[in-house]
Design an enzyme around this catalytic site. Structure first.
Site, PDB file in Angstrom:
ATOM      1  N   GLY A  13       0.825  -1.353  -0.073  1.00  0.00           N
ATOM      2  CA  GLY A  13       0.058  -0.124  -0.033  1.00  0.00           C
ATOM      3  C   GLY A  13       1.014   1.157   0.054  1.00  0.00           C
ATOM      4  N   GLY A  15      -0.348   4.065   0.228  1.00  0.00           N
ATOM      5  CA  GLY A  15      -1.209   5.367   0.521  1.00  0.00           C
ATOM      6  C   GLY A  15      -0.694   6.239   1.577  1.00  0.00           C
ATOM      7  N   PHE A  16      -1.465   6.738   2.428  1.00  0.00           N
ATOM      8  CA  PHE A  16      -0.966   7.674   3.277  1.00  0.00           C
ATOM      9  C   PHE A  16       0.019   6.898   4.516  1.00  0.00           C
ATOM     10  CE2 PHE A  16      -4.339  10.159   2.055  1.00  0.00           C
ATOM     11  CZ  PHE A  16      -3.718  11.697   1.671  1.00  0.00           C
ATOM     12  N   GLY A  17      -0.361   5.685   5.032  1.00  0.00           N
ATOM     13  CA  GLY A  17       0.425   4.983   5.982  1.00  0.00           C
ATOM     14  C   GLY A  17       1.551   4.311   5.235  1.00  0.00           C
ATOM     15  N   GLU A 172     -18.729  17.822   1.988  1.00  0.00           N
ATOM     16  CA  GLU A 172     -17.758  18.620   1.067  1.00  0.00           C
ATOM     17  C   GLU A 172     -18.349  18.481  -0.382  1.00  0.00           C
ATOM     18  OE1 GLU A 172     -13.629  18.606   3.130  1.00  0.00           O
ATOM     19  OE2 GLU A 172     -13.953  17.188   1.613  1.00  0.00           O
ATOM     20  N   ASP A 302      -6.815   2.691   7.456  1.00  0.00           N
ATOM     21  CA  ASP A 302      -7.885   2.432   7.567  1.00  0.00           C
ATOM     22  C   ASP A 302      -8.090   0.791   7.755  1.00  0.00           C
ATOM     23  OD1 ASP A 302      -8.528   4.844   6.937  1.00  0.00           O
ATOM     24  OD2 ASP A 302      -9.174   4.357   4.746  1.00  0.00           O
ATOM     25  N   ALA A 318      -6.497  10.017   7.279  1.00  0.00           N
ATOM     26  CA  ALA A 318      -5.070  10.123   6.714  1.00  0.00           C
ATOM     27  C   ALA A 318      -4.244  10.373   7.919  1.00  0.00           C
ATOM     28  CB  ALA A 318      -4.979  10.930   5.728  1.00  0.00           C
TER      29      ALA A 318
HETATM   30  C1  LIG Z   1     -13.429  10.941  -0.742  1.00  0.00           C
HETATM   31  C2  LIG Z   1     -12.471  10.842   0.578  1.00  0.00           C
HETATM   32  C3  LIG Z   1     -12.157  11.857   1.296  1.00  0.00           C
HETATM   33  C4  LIG Z   1     -11.234  11.923   2.234  1.00  0.00           C
HETATM   34  N1  LIG Z   1     -11.060  13.109   3.002  1.00  0.00           N
HETATM   35  C5  LIG Z   1     -10.271  12.859   4.152  1.00  0.00           C
HETATM   36  C6  LIG Z   1      -9.981  14.030   4.906  1.00  0.00           C
HETATM   37  O1  LIG Z   1     -10.400  15.153   4.450  1.00  0.00           O
HETATM   38  N2  LIG Z   1      -8.849  13.902   5.866  1.00  0.00           N
HETATM   39  C7  LIG Z   1      -8.551  12.682   6.045  1.00  0.00           C
HETATM   40  O2  LIG Z   1      -7.583  12.725   7.299  1.00  0.00           O
HETATM   41  N3  LIG Z   1      -8.696  11.628   5.690  1.00  0.00           N
HETATM   42  C8  LIG Z   1      -9.606  11.746   4.639  1.00  0.00           C
HETATM   43  N4  LIG Z   1      -9.990  10.542   3.872  1.00  0.00           N
HETATM   44  C9  LIG Z   1      -9.533   9.283   4.644  1.00  0.00           C
HETATM   45  C10 LIG Z   1      -8.093   9.187   4.020  1.00  0.00           C
HETATM   46  O3  LIG Z   1      -7.971   9.006   2.713  1.00  0.00           O
HETATM   47  C11 LIG Z   1      -7.847   7.566   4.580  1.00  0.00           C
HETATM   48  O4  LIG Z   1      -8.045   7.337   5.855  1.00  0.00           O
HETATM   49  C12 LIG Z   1      -6.384   7.096   4.154  1.00  0.00           C
HETATM   50  O5  LIG Z   1      -6.050   7.352   2.922  1.00  0.00           O
HETATM   51  C13 LIG Z   1      -6.166   5.921   4.836  1.00  0.00           C
HETATM   52  O6  LIG Z   1      -4.756   5.709   4.553  1.00  0.00           O
HETATM   53  P1  LIG Z   1      -4.221   4.037   4.484  1.00  0.00           P
HETATM   54  O7  LIG Z   1      -2.797   4.162   4.487  1.00  0.00           O
HETATM   55  O8  LIG Z   1      -4.704   3.217   5.312  1.00  0.00           O
HETATM   56  O9  LIG Z   1      -4.762   3.755   2.968  1.00  0.00           O
HETATM   57  P2  LIG Z   1      -4.728   4.474   1.708  1.00  0.00           P
HETATM   58  O10 LIG Z   1      -4.391   5.811   1.462  1.00  0.00           O
HETATM   59  O11 LIG Z   1      -6.253   4.240   1.168  1.00  0.00           O
HETATM   60  O12 LIG Z   1      -3.912   3.603   0.674  1.00  0.00           O
HETATM   61  C14 LIG Z   1      -4.152   2.260   0.470  1.00  0.00           C
HETATM   62  C15 LIG Z   1      -3.393   1.653  -0.597  1.00  0.00           C
HETATM   63  O13 LIG Z   1      -3.180   0.490  -0.486  1.00  0.00           O
HETATM   64  C16 LIG Z   1      -3.269  -0.117  -2.007  1.00  0.00           C
HETATM   65  N5  LIG Z   1      -3.921  -1.404  -1.948  1.00  0.00           N
HETATM   66  C17 LIG Z   1      -4.908  -1.884  -1.626  1.00  0.00           C
HETATM   67  N6  LIG Z   1      -5.058  -3.009  -1.591  1.00  0.00           N
HETATM   68  C18 LIG Z   1      -4.044  -3.502  -2.332  1.00  0.00           C
HETATM   69  C19 LIG Z   1      -3.554  -4.858  -2.955  1.00  0.00           C
HETATM   70  N7  LIG Z   1      -4.203  -6.009  -2.667  1.00  0.00           N
HETATM   71  N8  LIG Z   1      -2.457  -5.032  -3.540  1.00  0.00           N
HETATM   72  C20 LIG Z   1      -1.753  -3.845  -3.527  1.00  0.00           C
HETATM   73  N9  LIG Z   1      -2.061  -2.575  -3.366  1.00  0.00           N
HETATM   74  C21 LIG Z   1      -3.162  -2.413  -2.707  1.00  0.00           C
HETATM   75  C22 LIG Z   1      -4.138   0.773  -2.786  1.00  0.00           C
HETATM   76  O14 LIG Z   1      -4.103   0.930  -4.226  1.00  0.00           O
HETATM   77  C23 LIG Z   1      -3.745   2.072  -1.915  1.00  0.00           C
HETATM   78  O15 LIG Z   1      -2.856   2.991  -2.761  1.00  0.00           O
HETATM   79  C24 LIG Z   1     -10.869  10.420   2.735  1.00  0.00           C
HETATM   80  C25 LIG Z   1     -11.174   9.458   1.844  1.00  0.00           C
HETATM   81  C26 LIG Z   1     -11.957   9.574   0.847  1.00  0.00           C
HETATM   82  C27 LIG Z   1     -12.097   8.394   0.076  1.00  0.00           C
END
Ligand SMILES: Cc1cc2nc3c(=O)[nH]c(=O)nc-3n(C[C@H](O)[C@H](O)[C@H](O)COP(=O)(O)OP(=O)(O)OC[C@H]3O[C@@H](n4cnc5c(N)ncnc54)[C@H](O)[C@@H]3O)c2cc1C
Length: 416
Positions: A13, A15-17, A172, A302, A318
């Protein structure tokens, strides 16, 4: 440098984490493999701006390879991880396997429709670039169709836009959509009677913005009303067939658009792992974010279920993912030095959401405020948090242009 003997950290992943932990291990004596199904990091908080034709995808997404170009201890693979063998310490991705010494799962979440299959089939969601672009195309198409529709009832249904979910994303989206219509589309379709247009925000609870203080919940409703958004609280959606919405009390509303922002659950991969899942399918983790019985596996963001001091699960934000990544990076370093892992404690940085032009709500350092000041903070913070100087500059110019000229650059209907 010979990296053969260095501990191998696999991060799933970007993403943010995942991004945060990879960066924080930049100088650590480890070999990192970062894997994501996409070749970019997506700034999800601005996805709704793609849907309402405010920004283009490349302005809120950034190639992972560019971000880590200079990080020598990191290799990136664009691949889908399909299963994990926790006993033998390897992951499977696109037909190949990869062994790890430490595994970090930061796979995020997916939209939760709570088993409502008709809603899932017929509604639009905001979770990735594809869904946001589809939403934009659909919204703009509704105006094109309404413009040539002679039947008044059918025209009204085409111009009724329903957003479900009164959290920050729903608020929003509804606010920004209402502004797109009144400030921009009204000029594009001068013959159209705006009285036919409805933007509704539906929430099952008796208030919007669940975790915000009362005064900000009220301010949010007032700001939405000022933008002509109809707010329906205590209202459950029970069905949607793509043309007609049915509410819990049997009321029906003809609408060709439903945008669903009412739920998120852990990513699909989590369901395949055979681990103990809690609410929203998230994995119950130890206070150190390690997987029970598998101290070499960390789960964060998440995908992880972690309760705060009052027994409430941390929100899917995030800020949570980034703080957990910071502690996980520190704990990996500690473990490599033979020390024990430390527990995670979330520091709430405050709450911030925008409802449109000059309108936002904020709860920071114990203070609640709304309106222009909150909006300026929102704009500044979101520009700052975007990755890449070019993206920051382009988004700033875009927003300034839209602000001063009541315009929106991206009103293109593209083939999907
Ligand atoms: C529309 C929207 C608005 C938001 N607004 C806010 C906000 O204003 N403020 C805030 O703090 N948070 C906000 N969030 C929430 C925030 O985006 C999430 O809490 C955050 O992205 C979680 O981070 P993460 O690293 O857990 O996962 P993510 O950032 O979702 O990253 C997960 C990554 O894992 C990858 N992945 C998943 N499964 C697989 C797999 N099987 N194989 C390979 N790669 C995989 C995905 O492609 C992704 O890139 C919002 C979310 C959305 C959808």
């Amino acid at each position: 440098m010979n990296t053969q003997k260095l501990p191998h950290i696999v991060i799933v992943g970007a993403g943010f984490g995942g991004m945060e932990i990879a960066r924080r291990l930049a100088n650590a004596p480890v070999q990192i493999t970062l894997i994501d199904r996409h070749n970019y990091h997506l700034f999800q908080p601005l996805l709704y701006q793609i849907a309402i034709a405010g920004l283009v995808p490349s302005q809120i997404a950034y190639p992972v390879r560019t971000i880590f170009r200079r990080q020598k201890n990191l290799t990136f693979h664009m691949a889908e991880v399909t299963s994990i063998d926790f006993e033998s310490h390897y992951i499977k991705m696109n037909g190949s396997i990869l062994a790890y010494d430490y595994l970090v799962l930061a796979v995020g979440g997916q939209t939760n429709f709570f088993g409502m299959s008709t809603v899932e089939e017929n509604s639009f969601k905001l979770k990735d670039i594809e869904s946001a672009v589809s939403t934009r195309n659909h919204l703009l198409k509704m105006f094109e169709r309404a413009n040539r529709e002679v039947d008044a009832d059918r025209r009204k249904a085409l111009l009724t836009f329903v957003v479900v979910g009164g959290g920050p994303t729903g608020v929003e989206t509804a606010g920004a959509l209402a502004e797109l219509i009144t400030h921009v589309l009204a000029k594009d379709y001068p013959q159209m009677d705006l009285k036919d247009v409805r933007v509704l925000l539906i929430e099952a609870m008796d208030h919007l913005m669940g975790n915000y203080p009362n005064e900000l919940r009220k301010a949010t409703v007032d700001l939405l009303h000022s933008k002509n958004v109809e707010v329906l609280v205590n209202t459950k959606l029970s069905d949607y067939n793509g043309r007609q919405i049915t509410l819990g009390d049997g009321t029906q509303i003809n609408a060709h658009t439903l945008i669903w922002t009412a739920g998120v659950r852990a990513a699909e991969l989590i369901d395949q792992l055979g681990v103990q899942q809690a609410a929203s399918g998230r994995v119950r983790v130890e206070p150190t974010l390690q997987l029970p019985q598998h101290p070499e596996v960390f789960i964060l963001g998440d995908a992880a279920y972690f309760e705060d001091g009052e027994g409430q699960p941390l929100p899917m934000l995030a800020t949570v993912a980034q703080q957990q990544a910071k502690v996980t990076a520190k704990n990996i370093r500690r473990i490599l030095k033979g020390q024990s892992a430390e527990p995670f404690h979330y520091k709430d940085p405050g709450l911030l959401a925008t409802i449109g032009r000059n309108a936002a709500v904020a709860h920071i350092w114990g203070l609640s405020f709304s309106g222009f000041i909150a909006w300026i903070i929102w704009v500044g913070l979101h520009i700052y948090r975007l990755i890449g100087f070019r993206n920051r500059l382009v988004v700033l110019i875009n927003w300034a242009w839209d602000y001063f000229f009541y315009d929106s650059q991206v009103r293109l209907i593209t083939r999907e």
